[in-house]
Scaffold this active site. Sequence first.
Site, mmCIF file in Angstrom:
data_model
loop_
_atom_site.group_PDB
_atom_site.id
_atom_site.type_symbol
_atom_site.label_atom_id
_atom_site.label_comp_id
_atom_site.label_asym_id
_atom_site.label_seq_id
_atom_site.Cartn_x
_atom_site.Cartn_y
_atom_site.Cartn_z
ATOM 1 N N VAL A 1 19.194 22.962 48.212
ATOM 2 C CA VAL A 1 19.173 24.410 48.446
ATOM 3 C C VAL A 1 19.444 24.739 49.912
ATOM 4 O O VAL A 1 19.219 25.863 50.352
ATOM 5 C CB VAL A 1 17.819 25.013 47.993
ATOM 6 C CG1 VAL A 1 17.640 24.859 46.494
ATOM 7 C CG2 VAL A 1 16.638 24.378 48.738
ATOM 8 N N ASP A 2 19.941 23.759 50.667
ATOM 9 C CA ASP A 2 20.160 23.946 52.105
ATOM 10 C C ASP A 2 21.525 24.536 52.444
ATOM 11 O O ASP A 2 21.803 24.826 53.615
ATOM 12 C CB ASP A 2 19.970 22.624 52.864
ATOM 13 C CG ASP A 2 20.756 21.463 52.245
ATOM 14 O OD1 ASP A 2 21.899 21.687 51.776
ATOM 15 O OD2 ASP A 2 20.239 20.332 52.227
ATOM 16 N N HIS B 1 20.406 24.424 41.909
ATOM 17 C CA HIS B 1 19.052 24.955 42.062
ATOM 18 C C HIS B 1 18.993 26.144 43.011
ATOM 19 O O HIS B 1 17.927 26.454 43.542
ATOM 20 C CB HIS B 1 18.109 23.845 42.533
ATOM 21 C CG HIS B 1 17.956 22.746 41.531
ATOM 22 N ND1 HIS B 1 17.589 21.457 41.869
ATOM 23 C CD2 HIS B 1 18.145 22.733 40.178
ATOM 24 C CE1 HIS B 1 17.552 20.713 40.783
ATOM 25 N NE2 HIS B 1 17.884 21.458 39.749
ATOM 26 N N CYS C 1 14.685 48.663 46.453
ATOM 27 C CA CYS C 1 13.717 49.268 45.537
ATOM 28 C C CYS C 1 12.884 50.335 46.229
ATOM 29 O O CYS C 1 12.505 51.344 45.619
ATOM 30 C CB CYS C 1 12.809 48.199 44.945
ATOM 31 S SG CYS C 1 13.626 47.108 43.754
ATOM 32 N N GLY D 1 22.691 10.271 46.710
ATOM 33 C CA GLY D 1 21.427 10.705 47.288
ATOM 34 C C GLY D 1 20.502 11.416 46.332
ATOM 35 O O GLY D 1 19.779 12.322 46.736
ATOM 36 N N SER D 2 20.480 11.002 45.084
ATOM 37 C CA SER D 2 19.597 11.635 44.101
ATOM 38 C C SER D 2 18.957 10.577 43.215
ATOM 39 O O SER D 2 19.621 9.638 42.768
ATOM 40 C CB SER D 2 20.367 12.625 43.226
ATOM 41 O OG SER D 2 19.530 13.131 42.190
ATOM 42 N N SER D 3 17.665 10.752 42.952
ATOM 43 C CA SER D 3 16.963 9.883 42.014
ATOM 44 C C SER D 3 17.076 10.401 40.590
ATOM 45 O O SER D 3 16.552 9.776 39.657
ATOM 46 C CB SER D 3 15.479 9.788 42.394
ATOM 47 O OG SER D 3 14.878 11.067 42.321
ATOM 48 N N ASN E 1 22.588 5.614 45.963
ATOM 49 C CA ASN E 1 21.266 6.151 46.275
ATOM 50 C C ASN E 1 20.361 5.043 46.777
ATOM 51 O O ASN E 1 20.355 3.942 46.221
ATOM 52 C CB ASN E 1 20.648 6.812 45.036
ATOM 53 C CG ASN E 1 19.324 7.476 45.346
ATOM 54 O OD1 ASN E 1 19.242 8.337 46.218
ATOM 55 N ND2 ASN E 1 18.262 7.075 44.660
#
Length: 393
Positions: free
Chosen positions: A155-156, A172, A255, A320-322, A346
């Site tokens: 999300v960076d 995400h 709003c 870079g992901s598990s 990874n």
Amino acid sequence: MPVLRVPYTDPLPLPRIIPPSAKSTDGAIAALLEFLAPSLPRPSVPQSSISSKLATCAKGAEHHGKTLLLTGAGISVASGLADYRGANGTYTLNKTYRPIYFNEFCENHEARKRYWARSFLGWTTLDRARPNKAHRACGELGRLGVVGHVITQNVDSFHPAAHSHLPTTELHGYLRSLVCLTCRNEYPRRSFQEHLARLNPTWAAFLEEMLASGALDTENPDERRKKGLKANPDGDVHVPDAPYTTFRYPACPVCLATPPPKPGGGVLKMHADADGAWDTSSEGGVLKPAVIMFGESIPAATKVAAEEAVDDARRILVVGSSLATYSAWRLVKRAKERQMPIGILNMGGARGEESFFADVQEGNTGREALRISENAEQVLPEIVRLLRERKRS
């Protein structure tokens, strides 16, 4: 306590390196070149001045479609951000850490105070961080015609910043904006940060003290603990015993200016104090980070975009992901069901990888399956360098 449970917080089993020759860095690079070879544009001239490995990759490397990259928190560690499940990840070092749940954020004013106070302190680190060599290498692989799309769990926003030319699906969401839960308008995070500072001058002074002391200049968990801080991913800093209940956060300006209609008629009640802080008597106008919180559903359009990216590719490389989150794992499962070659780069284990590689044929040199445990910031730029050398020659 919420029923939902964060999956795979314990270390995953170490991977089986595929092919076995990829246990060294040089072997891993050679195997990754072999994996990417079918995505290379067909060479128009003989390859004569590059390494024998590249020459071998070029032979018969027909254009079978581009590679899809699926990236996770591990690719951003070199930018100074924390990850979740690495050796120094939050779930590894902080066993009591629990992210805020979507329903908590929506329903609980005090939970929102706590969330925004911690985010206010942690945002500076994320805002100052920049894409690293691995992000830029992803973009260069796109320019070279090897990679056609990136799906990121992060999300960076480093991928869009590093390669605007290469399509990126942010699975995400992203922290660069807020979204109103009522009217769905977005609001820039930097402007929001300034508003938080005006609403919370004592907290703003504390943040300045931390910046001056260098407490936020490191992601080293030991150094931060010495300064009384606990750093978590996604711009979140915990200060033990902090008075979170004193924190104030803005209401949605749209709003406030034009209260939205109620489904049954009339308009929602919208109230803010003299400084613009959200008031508990309001019936809407709550701003939320434009990320998918734990327990929140990914928008249908994002799901479709990610699935189409898998279907349009001919192979997938995880970086870079598990794959601990189901939203990412299911995309690799989809690729497997479509009989696409799967590669994983990874450090450490990945969820369900034994099933992805259960049918690897003997003699595979990396082209049909790849599992390497190397630093992406070192490996990917070297791949780009070698491919550029091939293109020049």
